[in-house]
Design a protein around this motif. Structure first.
Motif, PDB file in Angstrom:
ATOM      1  N   THR A  59      29.350  84.380 122.457  1.00 21.44           N
ATOM      2  CA  THR A  59      29.210  83.604 123.695  1.00 21.44           C
ATOM      3  C   THR A  59      27.871  82.904 123.836  1.00 21.44           C
ATOM      4  O   THR A  59      27.760  81.922 124.569  1.00 21.44           O
ATOM      5  CB  THR A  59      29.424  84.528 124.910  1.00 21.44           C
ATOM      6  N   THR A  60      26.842  83.395 123.135  1.00 20.34           N
ATOM      7  CA  THR A  60      25.514  82.797 123.261  1.00 20.34           C
ATOM      8  C   THR A  60      24.902  82.605 121.876  1.00 20.34           C
ATOM      9  O   THR A  60      25.285  83.288 120.920  1.00 20.34           O
ATOM     10  CB  THR A  60      24.577  83.696 124.089  1.00 20.34           C
ATOM     11  N   PRO A  61      23.933  81.675 121.740  1.00 23.54           N
ATOM     12  CA  PRO A  61      23.255  81.505 120.451  1.00 23.54           C
ATOM     13  C   PRO A  61      22.605  82.791 119.956  1.00 23.54           C
ATOM     14  O   PRO A  61      22.614  83.060 118.748  1.00 23.54           O
ATOM     15  CB  PRO A  61      22.214  80.418 120.744  1.00 23.54           C
ATOM     16  N   GLN A  62      22.067  83.583 120.877  1.00 24.63           N
ATOM     17  CA  GLN A  62      21.442  84.838 120.480  1.00 24.63           C
ATOM     18  C   GLN A  62      22.474  85.800 119.897  1.00 24.63           C
ATOM     19  O   GLN A  62      22.238  86.461 118.877  1.00 24.63           O
ATOM     20  CB  GLN A  62      20.751  85.479 121.693  1.00 24.63           C
ATOM     21  N   ALA A  63      23.653  85.879 120.525  1.00 27.31           N
ATOM     22  CA  ALA A  63      24.719  86.754 120.023  1.00 27.31           C
ATOM     23  C   ALA A  63      25.202  86.292 118.654  1.00 27.31           C
ATOM     24  O   ALA A  63      25.508  87.112 117.781  1.00 27.31           O
ATOM     25  CB  ALA A  63      25.885  86.778 121.016  1.00 27.31           C
ATOM     26  N   THR A  64      25.242  84.972 118.470  1.00 25.69           N
ATOM     27  CA  THR A  64      25.653  84.433 117.167  1.00 25.69           C
ATOM     28  C   THR A  64      24.660  84.815 116.089  1.00 25.69           C
ATOM     29  O   THR A  64      25.036  85.240 114.996  1.00 25.69           O
ATOM     30  CB  THR A  64      25.789  82.901 117.243  1.00 25.69           C
ATOM     31  N   ARG A  65      23.351  84.650 116.378  1.00 24.56           N
ATOM     32  CA  ARG A  65      22.319  85.009 115.402  1.00 24.56           C
ATOM     33  C   ARG A  65      22.386  86.491 115.043  1.00 24.56           C
ATOM     34  O   ARG A  65      22.264  86.873 113.871  1.00 24.56           O
ATOM     35  CB  ARG A  65      20.933  84.662 115.954  1.00 24.56           C
ATOM     36  N   GLU A  66      22.591  87.332 116.063  1.00 24.78           N
ATOM     37  CA  GLU A  66      22.665  88.771 115.807  1.00 24.78           C
ATOM     38  C   GLU A  66      23.873  89.113 114.945  1.00 24.78           C
ATOM     39  O   GLU A  66      23.795  89.954 114.042  1.00 24.78           O
ATOM     40  CB  GLU A  66      22.726  89.539 117.137  1.00 24.78           C
ATOM     41  N   ARG A  67      25.012  88.446 115.209  1.00 22.99           N
ATOM     42  CA  ARG A  67      26.219  88.704 114.416  1.00 22.99           C
ATOM     43  C   ARG A  67      26.034  88.244 112.973  1.00 22.99           C
ATOM     44  O   ARG A  67      26.456  88.921 112.032  1.00 22.99           O
ATOM     45  CB  ARG A  67      27.407  87.978 115.055  1.00 22.99           C
ATOM     46  N   VAL A  68      25.368  87.095 112.777  1.00 22.05           N
ATOM     47  CA  VAL A  68      25.094  86.591 111.427  1.00 22.05           C
ATOM     48  C   VAL A  68      24.219  87.586 110.669  1.00 22.05           C
ATOM     49  O   VAL A  68      24.467  87.885 109.493  1.00 22.05           O
ATOM     50  CB  VAL A  68      24.430  85.203 111.485  1.00 22.05           C
ATOM     51  N   GLU A  69      23.192  88.111 111.332  1.00 25.00           N
ATOM     52  CA  GLU A  69      22.311  89.090 110.695  1.00 25.00           C
ATOM     53  C   GLU A  69      23.088  90.350 110.315  1.00 25.00           C
ATOM     54  O   GLU A  69      22.889  90.921 109.236  1.00 25.00           O
ATOM     55  CB  GLU A  69      21.150  89.437 111.624  1.00 25.00           C
ATOM     56  N   LEU A 107      19.246  90.415 102.955  1.00 27.66           N
ATOM     57  CA  LEU A 107      18.291  90.554 104.045  1.00 27.66           C
ATOM     58  C   LEU A 107      18.517  89.451 105.080  1.00 27.66           C
ATOM     59  O   LEU A 107      18.934  88.340 104.737  1.00 27.66           O
ATOM     60  CB  LEU A 107      16.868  90.482 103.508  1.00 27.66           C
ATOM     61  N   PRO A 108      18.240  89.718 106.361  1.00 26.18           N
ATOM     62  CA  PRO A 108      18.497  88.729 107.420  1.00 26.18           C
ATOM     63  C   PRO A 108      17.803  87.385 107.199  1.00 26.18           C
ATOM     64  O   PRO A 108      18.324  86.346 107.604  1.00 26.18           O
ATOM     65  CB  PRO A 108      17.967  89.429 108.683  1.00 26.18           C
ATOM     66  N   GLU A 109      16.621  87.394 106.542  1.00 25.95           N
ATOM     67  CA  GLU A 109      15.918  86.124 106.347  1.00 25.95           C
ATOM     68  C   GLU A 109      16.657  85.160 105.421  1.00 25.95           C
ATOM     69  O   GLU A 109      16.316  83.976 105.349  1.00 25.95           O
ATOM     70  CB  GLU A 109      14.495  86.367 105.828  1.00 25.95           C
ATOM     71  N   MET A 110      17.664  85.648 104.689  1.00 23.05           N
ATOM     72  CA  MET A 110      18.474  84.762 103.847  1.00 23.05           C
ATOM     73  C   MET A 110      19.187  83.693 104.678  1.00 23.05           C
ATOM     74  O   MET A 110      19.620  82.669 104.148  1.00 23.05           O
ATOM     75  CB  MET A 110      19.521  85.571 103.076  1.00 23.05           C
ATOM     76  N   ALA A 111      19.320  83.912 105.965  1.00 18.79           N
ATOM     77  CA  ALA A 111      19.997  82.951 106.839  1.00 18.79           C
ATOM     78  C   ALA A 111      19.298  81.609 106.849  1.00 18.79           C
ATOM     79  O   ALA A 111      19.921  80.572 107.132  1.00 18.79           O
ATOM     80  CB  ALA A 111      20.088  83.508 108.258  1.00 18.79           C
ATOM     81  N   GLN A 112      18.005  81.573 106.523  1.00 20.44           N
ATOM     82  CA  GLN A 112      17.239  80.337 106.563  1.00 20.44           C
ATOM     83  C   GLN A 112      17.271  79.573 105.243  1.00 20.44           C
ATOM     84  O   GLN A 112      16.662  78.510 105.122  1.00 20.44           O
ATOM     85  CB  GLN A 112      15.786  80.639 106.948  1.00 20.44           C
ATOM     86  N   ARG A 113      17.976  80.085 104.243  1.00 18.60           N
ATOM     87  CA  ARG A 113      18.029  79.420 102.944  1.00 18.60           C
ATOM     88  C   ARG A 113      19.291  78.567 102.821  1.00 18.60           C
ATOM     89  O   ARG A 113      20.253  78.727 103.574  1.00 18.60           O
ATOM     90  CB  ARG A 113      18.001  80.449 101.809  1.00 18.60           C
ATOM     91  N   VAL A 119      22.476  78.923 105.177  1.00 20.89           N
ATOM     92  CA  VAL A 119      23.394  80.056 105.062  1.00 20.89           C
ATOM     93  C   VAL A 119      23.773  80.601 106.430  1.00 20.89           C
ATOM     94  O   VAL A 119      24.946  80.896 106.703  1.00 20.89           O
ATOM     95  CB  VAL A 119      22.745  81.162 104.197  1.00 20.89           C
ATOM     96  N   GLY A 120      22.789  80.736 107.314  1.00 16.73           N
ATOM     97  CA  GLY A 120      23.080  81.253 108.651  1.00 16.73           C
ATOM     98  C   GLY A 120      24.077  80.391 109.397  1.00 16.73           C
ATOM     99  O   GLY A 120      24.990  80.904 110.066  1.00 16.73           O
ATOM    100  N   ASP A 121      23.944  79.067 109.274  1.00 11.49           N
ATOM    101  CA  ASP A 121      24.872  78.154 109.949  1.00 11.49           C
ATOM    102  C   ASP A 121      26.254  78.179 109.308  1.00 11.49           C
ATOM    103  O   ASP A 121      27.267  77.992 109.998  1.00 11.49           O
ATOM    104  CB  ASP A 121      24.309  76.735 109.926  1.00 11.49           C
ATOM    105  N   LEU A 122      26.316  78.401 107.987  1.00 11.33           N
ATOM    106  CA  LEU A 122      27.611  78.512 107.314  1.00 11.33           C
ATOM    107  C   LEU A 122      28.411  79.692 107.856  1.00 11.33           C
ATOM    108  O   LEU A 122      29.625  79.597 108.057  1.00 11.33           O
ATOM    109  CB  LEU A 122      27.400  78.694 105.804  1.00 11.33           C
ATOM    110  N   ILE A 123      27.717  80.798 108.067  1.00 10.73           N
ATOM    111  CA  ILE A 123      28.394  81.996 108.573  1.00 10.73           C
ATOM    112  C   ILE A 123      28.699  81.858 110.062  1.00 10.73           C
ATOM    113  O   ILE A 123      29.735  82.320 110.551  1.00 10.73           O
ATOM    114  CB  ILE A 123      27.538  83.248 108.306  1.00 10.73           C
ATOM    115  N   ALA A 124      27.799  81.175 110.795  1.00 10.72           N
ATOM    116  CA  ALA A 124      27.977  81.030 112.246  1.00 10.72           C
ATOM    117  C   ALA A 124      29.073  80.036 112.608  1.00 10.72           C
ATOM    118  O   ALA A 124      29.678  80.137 113.685  1.00 10.72           O
ATOM    119  CB  ALA A 124      26.660  80.591 112.877  1.00 10.72           C
TER     120      ALA A 124
END
Length: 700
Positions: free
Chosen positions: A503-513, A522-528, A488-493
């Motif tokens: 601009t950075t992987p960290q910024a992408t993760r924060e935006r996805v959350e 919940l943010p942990e849904m990104a790993q499903r 799910v996290g990669d779908l949104i990213a």
């Protein structure tokens, strides 16, 4: 367990069904009991996965084998015990004494056999009719279910029929051998509201005339209120409440039933700011505990709920499986408000966690709510659709001349920022085609689409690519629109990375959350993965993906039609909240008029590619002008049996004409109750009948 009545045709007693999987046995139906008498209509309702269809398949002896089996209980039909009956004897009953109508007629009918052959097959097999006798009976059956020109129709194939006509054929097959019991599994889910009304009126009249017992499996509570005498409510494989339709709708005695009823948008009540919902998700049947299955979503939960409640008979002859049903018998004004009732302790814990995360997110995003809608008049439109037209050329055969499908004809409307335009009408009216042209997924034949003043028809490839960040889409089926092999996290990213929005992987993760939290996950849904989520959660992921670019316009193409009523309410509230926060404009495409009323500020009604009526929401729903709009509104059932008995039903007659056949004059005249000869002479102009209220009818 329900008490047996001497008149029962079918009796289901303590039925349990399990499926053996690699992860162990799953009990899909758990000690369910109910009965039905000849000439009675019993409705079984509940969310997806509650065991409704599995119960029906168990009665029919059609459980998938060897995985599925009846693990407990007894099914008695007309004095014969079906459980344990030899397959040969059961096959003799199926089709003759017990018939079933499945949800999707196109997948139930054989595409390479004529309609006549498929209707005649059970007649020859069970009743031993000759070919001539079966042919005559087939003509009689098609006439009975309201299909004109039956002699010719018998020679045609399923693809030659509309959805409503295919469902009528399924009813004809079901009735062919004069069964005593008819099981209809979601028989109208795939049909438009007008065709739905026709089919159900037909089934009800046939049940009354022929004395057939009808089991109706559905999640549409309006249908239940209009047609059923008794109701069984199922949750997590168990029956949680039973009673007459009047008892269930007037004063339900289980929190789940009450939550379902309150989740339904209604046309007969004032529009509320938000729909009441059952928060949370139905349980995973592989991980059911020993207590009440509904407890994690229920505000009445106490320590006693750790013990599973039994379905017990109440003094008024109804049944409830709730330790606290006595509290639910208290009059409404003496109880806790509905919003408090349907927020469980477990849900509050998750909601509190989301609320804290949301506060941090809002501080970072700093989004202001839009100004009052009433003050937005006079603002330049964000989107303008002007005289939009789309024709498709199709070939009916190798040597035939191409025919023209006039999918969209001269459609015009506009949408302002922060507002919702509802686009409604039956299947085939051109709603989705308009959405695809706005998204530049289809080329227009004529007309203009202006976004912020720019004509999209003349936009370059680079401009269209940039436009993708401003106009997004939410699709009807969240599962087919999400890649099952990507988390799910990669779908949104993915779109963020493609368009270099971070601009950075960290910024992408924060935006996805941030996006997950905004849509209530919940943010942990990104790993499903998508297949690990419920339907409502998948649709939330689709919305998060659409929000990734912070678009100004979202095309919502039937975004809640595939969801259960309780999850539907959650998504509707989410869309409403996001619009108020971010000033997003929606083009909301739907056939559910109650849902459109809740979200839309202005509504466009379409029929066979043309606009029939345009008005502000309250004006259209309160004072509709066009006969077609009035027919649509009259066909919508209200989830209240008392009101339904008082309503004058005017079911629209006939099918939508084929788009390949050009209709002279008004396209609605073939089904219009007011039609006269002059309606065939010219296409009526869309005129302003009242201030801001337009209709295309010469009778106005």
């Amino acid at each position: 367990m329900t008490s047996k009545r001497c008149t029962d045709l079918l009796s289901v007693r303590d039925l349990s069904v399990e499926f053996r999987t690699e992860r162990g046995a799953i009990e899909a139906v758990r000690r369910v009991s109910w009965a039905i008498a000849p000439g009675e209509m019993l409705a079984i309702v509940g969310e997806s996965g509650s065991g409704k269809s599995v119960s029906a398949l168990a009665i029919m002896g059609l459980l998938a084998k060897p995985a599925g089996r009846i693990s407990n209980g007894q099914i008695v039909f007309d004095g014969q015990t079906l459980t344990g009956m030899a397959e040969r004897d059961l096959r003799a009953l199926r089709g003759r004494d017990i018939a079933m109508i499945f949800q999707e007629p196109m997948s139930s009918l054989n595409p390479i056999l004529t309609i006549g052959r498929q209707i005649m097959e059970p007649l020859r097999l069970h009743l031993k009719m000759s070919v001539d006798q079966a042919h005559a009976r087939a003509i009689e059956l098609l006439t009975l279910v309201g299909i004109s020109d039956p002699e010719q129709r018998l020679k045609q194939y399923p693809h030659n029929f509309s959805g409503g006509m295919r469902q009528r054929v399924m009813i004809a097959i079901g009735l062919s051998c004069n069964p005593k019991l008819l099981i209809a599994d979601e028989p109208t889910t795939a049909l438009d509201v007008t065709i739905q009304a026709q089919i159900l009126e037909l089934m009800k009249s046939l049940t009354e005339r022929l004395g057939i017992a009808l089991v109706l499996i559905t999640h549409n509570l309006g249908i239940v209120a209009r047609y059923a005498q008794r109701v069984v409510v199922m949750y997590a494989g168990s029956a949680v409440e039973q009673g007459t339709a009047t008892q269930i709708f007037a004063n339900s005695r289980h929190p789940y039933t009450r939550g379902l009823l309150r989740s339904v948008p209604r046309l007969d009540l004032p529009r509320a700011r938000q729909l009441e919902t059952i928060e949370g998700q139905p349980p995973d049947m592989r991980q059911l505990g020993v207590g009440c299955a509904f407890a994690p979503r229920c505000a009445f939960r106490t320590a006693v709920c750790a013990v599973a409640p039994q379905l017990s008979e109440l003094p008024e002859g109804r049944y409830s499986a709730c330790h606290h049903e006595g509290q639910l018998s208290i009059p409404e004004d003496q109880r806790v408000t509905a919003q408090a009732v349907f927020q469980s302790a477990a849900t509050r814990t998750q909601s509190d966690e989301l609320a804290e995360i949301r506060t941090d997110v809002q501080d970072e995003i700093a989004v202001d709510a839009p100004a009052d809608i009433a003050k937005s008049d006079g603002i330049s439109p964000l989107l303008t659709v002007d005289s939009l037209t789309k024709h498709f050329k199709v070939k009916a055969g190798m040597f035939s001349q191409p025919a023209v499908v006039r999918a969209v004809q001269d459609v015009s409307f506009s949408i302002q920022a922060g507002r919702t335009l509802g686009l409604v009408g039956e299947s085939g009216c051109g709603k989705t085609t308009i959405g695809r042209m706005i998204l530049q997924l289809e080329q227009m034949s004529a007309g203009r689409v202006l976004f912020e003043g720019e004509d999209l028809a003349h936009a370059s490839g680079a401009q269209i690519q940039a436009l993708r960040t401003q106009i997004q889409v939410i699709f009807q089926d969240p599962y087919s629109s999400l890649n099952p092999r990507i988390k799910v996290g990669d779908l949104i990213a993915e779109p963020l990375n493609v368009y270099k929005k971070t601009t950075t992987p960290q910024a992408t993760r924060e935006r996805v959350e941030q996006l997950l939290v905004q849509v209530g996950l919940l943010p942990e849904m990104a790993q499903r993965y998508a297949y690990q989520l419920s339907g409502g959660q998948r649709q939330r992921v689709g919305i998060a993906r659409a929000l990734a670019f912070e678009p100004k316009l979202i095309v919502c193409d039937e975004p809640v039609s595939a969801l259960d009523v309780s999850i539907q309410g959650q998504i509707i509230n989410l869309l409403d909240e996001l619009q108020r926060q971010k000033n997003i404009a929606y083009l909301f495409i739907a056939h559910d008029l109650a849902v459109v009323r809740h979200l839309a500020h202005r509504v466009v009604v379409m029929y066979l590619g043309r606009v029939m009526e345009v008005a502000d929401r309250d004006e259209l729903y309160g004072r509709a002008l066009h006969p077609y709009t009035m027919s649509l509104l009259e066909a919508v059932p209200v989830p209240d049996p008392t009101l339904e008995r008082q309503r004058l039903r005017k079911t629209i007659v006939g099918e939508i004409p084929s788009p390949l056949r050009r209709v002279a004059g008004c396209v609605f005249h073939t089904r219009c109750p007011r039609a006269s000869a002059e309606c065939q002479e010219s296409v009526p102009e869309l005129r302003e009948i009242r201030p801001g209220h337009f209709a295309a009818c010469i009778k106005l």
